[in-house]
Write a protein that holds these residues in place. Structure first.
Motif, PDB file in Angstrom:
ATOM      1  N   VAL A 101      18.395  -6.180 -45.024  1.00 40.07           N
ATOM      2  CA  VAL A 101      19.737  -6.708 -44.738  1.00 40.07           C
ATOM      3  C   VAL A 101      20.262  -6.121 -43.425  1.00 40.07           C
ATOM      4  O   VAL A 101      20.369  -4.900 -43.260  1.00 40.07           O
ATOM      5  N   ALA A 102      20.560  -6.979 -42.495  1.00 38.82           N
ATOM      6  CA  ALA A 102      21.325  -6.642 -41.288  1.00 38.82           C
ATOM      7  C   ALA A 102      20.843  -5.375 -40.582  1.00 38.82           C
ATOM      8  O   ALA A 102      19.658  -5.201 -40.319  1.00 38.82           O
ATOM      9  N   ASP A 103      21.781  -4.474 -40.302  1.00 37.57           N
ATOM     10  CA  ASP A 103      21.509  -3.250 -39.536  1.00 37.57           C
ATOM     11  C   ASP A 103      22.231  -2.090 -40.218  1.00 37.57           C
ATOM     12  O   ASP A 103      23.005  -2.294 -41.155  1.00 37.57           O
ATOM     13  N   PRO A 104      21.977  -0.843 -39.783  1.00 34.65           N
ATOM     14  CA  PRO A 104      22.589   0.301 -40.488  1.00 34.65           C
ATOM     15  C   PRO A 104      24.117   0.234 -40.572  1.00 34.65           C
ATOM     16  O   PRO A 104      24.695   0.609 -41.595  1.00 34.65           O
ATOM     17  N   GLY A 110      28.811  -2.843 -46.090  1.00 34.57           N
ATOM     18  CA  GLY A 110      28.619  -3.967 -47.008  1.00 34.57           C
ATOM     19  C   GLY A 110      28.206  -3.490 -48.388  1.00 34.57           C
ATOM     20  O   GLY A 110      27.538  -2.461 -48.535  1.00 34.57           O
ATOM     21  N   THR A 111      28.595  -4.236 -49.410  1.00 36.02           N
ATOM     22  CA  THR A 111      28.343  -3.818 -50.787  1.00 36.02           C
ATOM     23  C   THR A 111      27.441  -4.805 -51.529  1.00 36.02           C
ATOM     24  O   THR A 111      27.367  -5.998 -51.186  1.00 36.02           O
ATOM     25  N   PHE A 112      26.805  -4.268 -52.570  1.00 28.79           N
ATOM     26  CA  PHE A 112      25.940  -5.083 -53.439  1.00 28.79           C
ATOM     27  C   PHE A 112      26.771  -6.211 -54.071  1.00 28.79           C
ATOM     28  O   PHE A 112      26.422  -7.384 -53.989  1.00 28.79           O
ATOM     29  N   GLY A 113      27.907  -5.834 -54.670  1.00 29.56           N
ATOM     30  CA  GLY A 113      28.737  -6.838 -55.345  1.00 29.56           C
ATOM     31  C   GLY A 113      29.346  -7.830 -54.378  1.00 29.56           C
ATOM     32  O   GLY A 113      29.474  -9.016 -54.695  1.00 29.56           O
ATOM     33  N   GLY A 114      29.741  -7.357 -53.198  1.00 28.35           N
ATOM     34  CA  GLY A 114      30.320  -8.258 -52.197  1.00 28.35           C
ATOM     35  C   GLY A 114      29.319  -9.317 -51.779  1.00 28.35           C
ATOM     36  O   GLY A 114      29.659 -10.498 -51.638  1.00 28.35           O
TER      37      GLY A 114
END
Ligand code: FAD
Length: 284
Positions: A101-104, A110-114
């Motif tokens: 996912v994306a970058d650091p 960012g969240t798992f639930g989001g």
């Protein structure tokens, strides 16, 4: 651009967040890591009058052992999931997908639930949740209920969450004796999946006893490639057998056209990536 003006509250319990959401009605939105919501607000594609920040609710954060399953709080960041030993041991597929996912910077906020609640069909965590048969625990004014991964994702950016409901945590059944891999194709400068494949297999006496394959961005919601799964059962995990099964990966899919790919190219990618994901998952 600058978002339209909004009120801001940061409750410290799930119950008070649910109450705030119910009281504000359609005008309110919850915010988790803000990595998808803030761009939407800045472009004024949405203009909620109230934001309910979930970032100060301790019970929604972290990973714990629930016996036969892991409990992953919705507010657990991608970064925390990447480094969690329980996830690595019992739900490796989630770790492998999160690594892509994306970058650091994005993974720290960012969240798992989001990601799951946002339900972007290109999101990388939806297909692993489906393959792992995750259960979504949601809380609203009528109390808590459990929604299966198969029922949670309804359409593009649409979930089974009611207006007054919050995704609190996700229960992921332990899959310790399975091996897994997540394979995706994306632009070099942009990590979003053009197509992604979550693959899990369990072998017994040298043959594939169970298989779960779920596809990212091959429909409006993540979908299981059941024809591939059926073709694998009882077969030896040879490169030839895995490739032959992967030829079924596009069956039942309905991918869209966008600036990255048309449906035929996505279906080609699904077959190629499924073959690669299975090869890596089976260790061939
Ligand atoms: P927010 O942006 O805060 O919220 C998103 C939506 O979900 C909002 O509508 C919000 O109201 C709702 N919501 C959030 N939490 C809850 C909850 N607990 N209950 C109910 N509703 C909730 N993702 C990938 O999968 N793969 C990628 O390669 C990828 N690349 C990215 C690159 C960039 C540059 C950026 C900015 C994002 C990228 N993302 C990618 C998205 C990233 O994973 C986000 O973290 C994710 O989409 C949203 O998570 P969030 O916590 O930031 O949610």
């Amino acid at each position: 651009m600058i978002p339209a003006a909004f009120d801001y509250v940061a409750p410290t319990t799930v119950d008070s967040a649910v109450r705030a959401l119910a009281e504000a009605g359609d005008e309110a939105k919850v915010i988790a890591g803000g990595q998808s919501l803030l761009p939407v607000l800045r472009m004024r594609l949405a203009a909620p009058t109230k934001l309910i920040d979930l970032g100060r609710i301790p019970e929604m954060r972290g990973v714990r052992d629930g016996g036969d399953h892991l409990v992953i709080g919705a507010m657990t960041t991608h970064y925390d999931i990447q480094s969690d030993p329980l996830v690595a041991e019992h739900a490796e597929l989630i770790k492998l997908a999160t690594d892509t996912v994306a970058d650091p910077q994005v993974r720290h906020r960012g969240t798992f639930g989001g990601s799951l609640a946002h339900a972007d069909p290109a999101g990388d965590l939806l297909a692993p949740a489906l393959a792992l048969d995750a259960r979504f625990i949601v809380s609203g004014m009528d109390g808590r209920r459990t929604v299966s991964a198969a029922d949670f994702f309804v359409d593009f950016f649409t979930t089974a969450l009611h207006q007054d409901e919050i995704l609190v945590e996700v229960h992921v059944p332990k899959h310790t004796d399975w091996t897994a891999h997540y394979e995706k194709f994306h632009r070099v400068a942009q990590a979003w999946s053009i197509v992604g494949v979550a693959a899990m297999v369990r072998a017994e006496a040298g043959k594939i006893a169970e298989a779960r394959i779920a596809l990212t961005n091959m429909a409006s919601v993540p979908i299981r490639a059941t024809a591939v799964e059926d073709a694998l059962i009882g077969k030896q995990a040879t490169a030839e057998n895995l490739k032959a099964a992967a030829e079924h990966a596009a069956e039942g899919t309905s991918p869209t056209t966008d600036g990255n790919a048309d449906p035929a190219y996505r279906q080609h990618l699904a077959r190629v990536l499924t073959s690669r994901a299975l090869t890596a998952a089976a260790g061939v």
